[in-house]
Design an enzyme around this catalytic site. Sequence first.
Site, short mmCIF file in Angstrom:
data_model
loop_
_atom_site.label_atom_id
_atom_site.label_comp_id
_atom_site.label_asym_id
_atom_site.label_seq_id
_atom_site.Cartn_x
_atom_site.Cartn_y
_atom_site.Cartn_z
N ASP A 1 0.87 -1.16 0.00
CA ASP A 1 0.00 0.00 0.00
C ASP A 1 0.92 1.22 0.00
OD1 ASP A 1 -2.29 1.67 0.40
OD2 ASP A 1 -1.91 1.64 2.56
N ASP B 1 -0.02 5.03 1.41
CA ASP B 1 -0.17 5.91 2.57
C ASP B 1 -0.03 5.11 3.85
OD1 ASP B 1 -0.77 8.52 1.37
OD2 ASP B 1 -2.55 7.52 0.58
#
Length: 220
Positions: free
Chosen positions: A10, A12
Site C-alpha cells: 500500500d 499511505d
Amino acid sequence: METPFAVIFDMDGVICDTNPHHSLAWKAFLKKFEIVATEDEFIAHMYGKSNSYILKHFLKRDVIGDEFIAMEFEKEALFRQLYEPEVIPIAGLLAFIDDLKANGVKTGIATSAPVENLELILSKLPLADKMQSLLSSSDVIHHKPNPEVYLKSAANLGVLPENCVVFEDSHSGVSAGKAAGAKVVGVLSTYKKEELPVCDDYIVNYKEMSYEKIKSLFES
C-alpha cells in the site's frame, strides 16, 4: 532468478507516513463547510478509507459525478502541496526493497489514492523502476476492503494472490489483502496491533524486515 512469491505495498502509511498531512488537508478542506473533525473521527472514518466514503461520512450525503471529481481533486491538491516538501520513506523501506530485488522478488504498489499522489511519491523516491505493478484508485471499480486492487496487482505480477505478501496499515487495507488470499504484514504507523484484523506479522518500520523474513512466511 525470480522467486515464486511477490510483495505488494500500500502507499499511505506503508511507503510514507502521509496520514498527518492528509489530516491537515482534510481539516482545511472541511473548514470550508464549517465542519470540524476530531482526530478520533479521522481514525475511524478517514485513514485507509476511499475519498468517496470520507466525503459521504463528513458531508452526510452522497457525493458523486462531477461534484465528486472536483472535491477530490481540490482536497488531494491540498495534500500534495502540503506533503511535497516532506516526502520521506518509512525507515528501512528502501534497503528492504533492494534486498527483495536482489533476490528476484517481484514488487508492486496498490493504493486507494489518486494517481497524482502516487506520481508525487514516485517523483521523490527511487521506486518506479523497481515496481512491476503500479495501481491507484482509477485502476479499480471497487475500493478496499474489496480485494480488487490486490487481485489485479497479483495478476500484473504473474503470481497467484496466495503467493503474495501485502504490507498494509489500515483495517480496510488489511481486510482487502486477506480477502484476496494474500499473506498480510501490518505496518503499525497508524493503528496499534490490536486495532487491526489479525495479520501474519507486524512491523513498526522496515529496519528488521528482509527477504529471508518474507520467505519464512511461506515456510511456516
